[in-house]
Design a protein around this motif. Structure first.
Motif, short mmCIF file in Angstrom:
data_model
loop_
_atom_site.label_atom_id
_atom_site.label_comp_id
_atom_site.label_asym_id
_atom_site.label_seq_id
_atom_site.Cartn_x
_atom_site.Cartn_y
_atom_site.Cartn_z
N THR A 1 0.84 -1.20 0.00
CA THR A 1 0.00 0.00 0.00
C THR A 1 0.88 1.25 0.00
N GLY A 2 0.29 2.35 -0.47
CA GLY A 2 1.02 3.63 -0.48
C GLY A 2 2.25 3.58 -1.36
N ALA A 3 2.09 3.05 -2.58
CA ALA A 3 3.25 2.84 -3.46
C ALA A 3 3.44 3.97 -4.47
N SER A 4 2.69 5.06 -4.33
CA SER A 4 2.77 6.12 -5.35
C SER A 4 3.99 7.01 -5.18
N ARG A 5 4.53 7.07 -3.97
CA ARG A 5 5.65 7.98 -3.73
C ARG A 5 6.39 7.55 -2.47
N GLY A 6 7.49 8.25 -2.18
CA GLY A 6 8.21 8.03 -0.94
C GLY A 6 8.71 6.61 -0.77
N ILE A 7 8.64 6.14 0.47
CA ILE A 7 9.16 4.82 0.83
C ILE A 7 8.45 3.73 0.04
N GLY A 8 7.13 3.86 -0.09
CA GLY A 8 6.36 2.82 -0.79
C GLY A 8 6.76 2.69 -2.25
N ALA A 9 6.98 3.84 -2.91
CA ALA A 9 7.38 3.79 -4.33
C ALA A 9 8.75 3.15 -4.47
N GLY B 1 -6.45 1.75 -6.74
CA GLY B 1 -6.89 2.90 -5.95
C GLY B 1 -7.71 2.49 -4.75
N GLY B 2 -7.71 3.33 -3.72
CA GLY B 2 -8.56 3.08 -2.55
C GLY B 2 -8.18 4.01 -1.42
N ASP B 3 -9.14 4.82 -0.97
CA ASP B 3 -8.88 5.74 0.15
C ASP B 3 -9.04 4.97 1.46
N LEU B 4 -7.95 4.81 2.18
CA LEU B 4 -7.96 3.97 3.38
C LEU B 4 -8.70 4.60 4.55
N GLU B 5 -9.23 5.80 4.36
CA GLU B 5 -10.13 6.35 5.38
C GLU B 5 -11.52 5.73 5.24
N GLY C 1 0.42 5.77 4.85
CA GLY C 1 0.23 6.44 6.13
C GLY C 1 0.17 7.94 5.96
N ILE C 2 -0.32 8.61 6.99
CA ILE C 2 -0.38 10.08 6.99
C ILE C 2 0.30 10.61 8.24
N TYR C 3 0.76 11.86 8.13
CA TYR C 3 1.45 12.53 9.25
C TYR C 3 0.86 13.93 9.36
N ASN D 1 4.81 -4.47 8.35
CA ASN D 1 4.10 -3.24 8.71
C ASN D 1 5.10 -2.09 8.89
N ILE D 2 4.84 -0.99 8.20
CA ILE D 2 5.75 0.16 8.30
C ILE D 2 5.24 1.06 9.41
N SER D 3 5.96 0.98 10.52
CA SER D 3 5.64 1.77 11.70
C SER D 3 6.54 3.01 11.70
N SER E 1 -0.69 5.74 16.72
CA SER E 1 -1.06 4.81 15.64
C SER E 1 0.11 3.90 15.30
N LYS E 2 1.33 4.44 15.34
CA LYS E 2 2.50 3.63 14.98
C LYS E 2 2.87 2.66 16.11
N ALA E 3 2.64 3.07 17.37
CA ALA E 3 2.85 2.15 18.49
C ALA E 3 1.84 1.01 18.41
N PRO F 1 11.22 3.36 10.57
CA PRO F 1 12.14 4.39 10.07
C PRO F 1 12.15 5.59 11.01
N GLY F 2 13.31 6.26 11.06
CA GLY F 2 13.36 7.60 11.60
C GLY F 2 13.08 8.56 10.46
N PHE F 3 13.56 9.79 10.57
CA PHE F 3 13.33 10.73 9.48
C PHE F 3 13.89 10.17 8.18
P1 NAP Z 1 4.50 9.78 1.69
O1 NAP Z 1 5.63 10.13 0.79
O2 NAP Z 1 3.67 10.88 2.27
O3 NAP Z 1 3.55 8.72 0.95
C1 NAP Z 1 2.44 8.22 1.63
C2 NAP Z 1 1.79 7.12 0.82
O4 NAP Z 1 0.60 6.70 1.54
C3 NAP Z 1 1.37 7.56 -0.56
O5 NAP Z 1 1.51 6.52 -1.48
C4 NAP Z 1 -0.10 7.92 -0.36
O6 NAP Z 1 -0.88 7.75 -1.52
C5 NAP Z 1 -0.53 6.88 0.68
N1 NAP Z 1 -1.69 7.37 1.41
C6 NAP Z 1 -1.77 8.48 2.20
N2 NAP Z 1 -3.04 8.65 2.62
C7 NAP Z 1 -3.77 7.63 2.09
C8 NAP Z 1 -5.14 7.29 2.14
N3 NAP Z 1 -6.04 8.00 2.83
N4 NAP Z 1 -5.55 6.20 1.47
C9 NAP Z 1 -4.66 5.47 0.76
N5 NAP Z 1 -3.36 5.75 0.66
C10 NAP Z 1 -2.92 6.82 1.32
O7 NAP Z 1 5.00 8.93 2.95
P2 NAP Z 1 6.40 8.23 3.30
O8 NAP Z 1 7.25 9.22 3.96
O9 NAP Z 1 6.91 7.48 2.12
O10 NAP Z 1 5.92 7.21 4.44
C11 NAP Z 1 5.55 5.87 4.16
C12 NAP Z 1 5.30 5.16 5.49
O11 NAP Z 1 6.48 5.27 6.29
C13 NAP Z 1 4.17 5.78 6.31
O12 NAP Z 1 3.43 4.79 6.96
C14 NAP Z 1 4.91 6.64 7.32
O13 NAP Z 1 4.18 6.86 8.50
C15 NAP Z 1 6.15 5.81 7.55
N6 NAP Z 1 7.27 6.61 8.05
C16 NAP Z 1 7.80 7.62 7.30
C17 NAP Z 1 8.85 8.35 7.82
C18 NAP Z 1 9.47 9.50 7.07
O14 NAP Z 1 10.31 10.19 7.66
N7 NAP Z 1 9.14 9.72 5.80
C19 NAP Z 1 9.36 8.05 9.09
C20 NAP Z 1 8.79 7.00 9.81
C21 NAP Z 1 7.76 6.29 9.28
P3 NAP Z 1 -1.30 9.05 -2.43
O15 NAP Z 1 -0.11 9.37 -3.24
O16 NAP Z 1 -2.43 8.55 -3.23
O17 NAP Z 1 -1.70 10.12 -1.47
#
Ligand code: NAP
Length: 233
Positions: A6-14, A40-44, A72-74, A122-124, A142-144, A169-171
């Motif tokens: 899940t969440g593979a469009s950008r960031g860590i998931g991509a 596609g699918g809004d996880l809310e 995930g969201i932040y 699970n990505i916490s 949520s992450k705990a 992950p950290g930052f």
């Molecule tokens: P990101 O770049 O913001 O990407 C978030 C991903 O989650 C996107 O693919 C996004 O899809 C998807 N997503 C967000 N809201 C969603 C929703 N309502 N329904 C379905 N998909 C949704 O995040 P990231 O930094 O790569 O983080 C990935 C994971 O690592 C998260 O769980 C985050 O909490 C964890 N993490 C990140 C960090 C960090 O520093 N970056 C640190 C610790 C943990 P869309 O493109 O469609 O919005």
């Protein structure tokens, strides 16, 4: 292996999606709206996890070996918010970051029972152990929650060949953190990381790949930190 992430469009998931594909796995990715490659699918939306799962099963010819809960969201909410905004923020973060992951884990476990086993990653977050800012209690909670869930799954289903790992992950450089790192907080964040830099998405992706495909079964229940020793527990 057949993998849903899940969440593979950008960031860590991509990054994890691309890495797993490059290693020859059949990978189905997901994002909120989907796209040519992604489901596609809004996880809310409470119905989204089962719709995403079913779509992934279709694309992967009826069998999934690995589930990676990465989306995930932040978002922010602090004690000065109105009651309504505060509760809405908590519900939204817990639903997207934890409940939807739990729903997908449940679907995966039922499926893995029929297919002879599987893995969950699970990505916490470091925030699960260290806590987060005053604007992010709900994120840390949520992450705990994800850690407690992952360990329960590992203990509960190992005898059925079902393994569970968490990555914390950290930052990490992604859209989620870009503003923080570019803003005034960036220098302070770096000063707290003995390695001298934040993690890259490729580094976190490599840990996800290992947990998803190679980690020995005896490592089930492990939580793997990727934080440059900024929080050592
Ligand atoms: P990101 O770049 O913001 O990407 C978030 C991903 O989650 C996107 O693919 C996004 O899809 C998807 N997503 C967000 N809201 C969603 C929703 N309502 N329904 C379905 N998909 C949704 O995040 P990231 O930094 O790569 O983080 C990935 C994971 O690592 C998260 O769980 C985050 O909490 C964890 N993490 C990140 C960090 C960090 O520093 N970056 C640190 C610790 C943990 P869309 O493109 O469609 O919005």
């Amino acid at each position: 292996m057949n993998i849903l992430i899940t969440g593979a469009s950008r960031g860590i998931g991509a990054a994890a999606y691309a890495l797993l594909k490059s290693r020859g796995h059949d990978v189905v990715g997901h994002s909120t709206r989907g796209g040519s490659e992604l489901i596609g699918g809004d996880l809310e939306d409470s119905e989204a996890p089962s719709l995403i799962w079913d779509a992934a099963i279709d694309r992967l010819d009826g069998k999934i070996d690995v589930l990676v809960n990465n989306a995930g969201i932040y978002e922010t909410a602090d004690e000065t918010a109105s009651d309504e905004d505060w509760q809405r923020a908590w519900a939204r973060t817990m639903t997207i970051n934890l409940q939807s992951a739990a729903d997908l884990c449940r679907l995966a476990i039922r499926h893995f029972r029929e297919t002879g086993g599987g893995r969950i990653v699970n990505i916490s977050s470091r925030a699960a152990y260290r806590g987060d800012s005053p604007q992010h209690w709900h994120y840390a909670a949520s992450k705990a929650g994800m850690i407690g869930m992952t360990k329960s799954i590992a203990r509960g289903y190992a005898s059925e060949g079902i393994l569970a790992f968490a990555v914390t992950p950290g930052f990490t450089v992604s859209e989620m953190t870009a503003d923080y790192l570019e803003g005034r907080g960036g220098a302070k964040i770096l000063a707290e990381i003995p390695l001298g830099r934040v993690a890259s998405t490729d580094e976190v992706a490599e840990v996800i790949r290992w947990a998803a495909t190679e980690a020995p079964p005896s490592a089930t229940g492990a939580v793997i930190d990727v934080n440059g020793a900024s929080y050592v527990r």
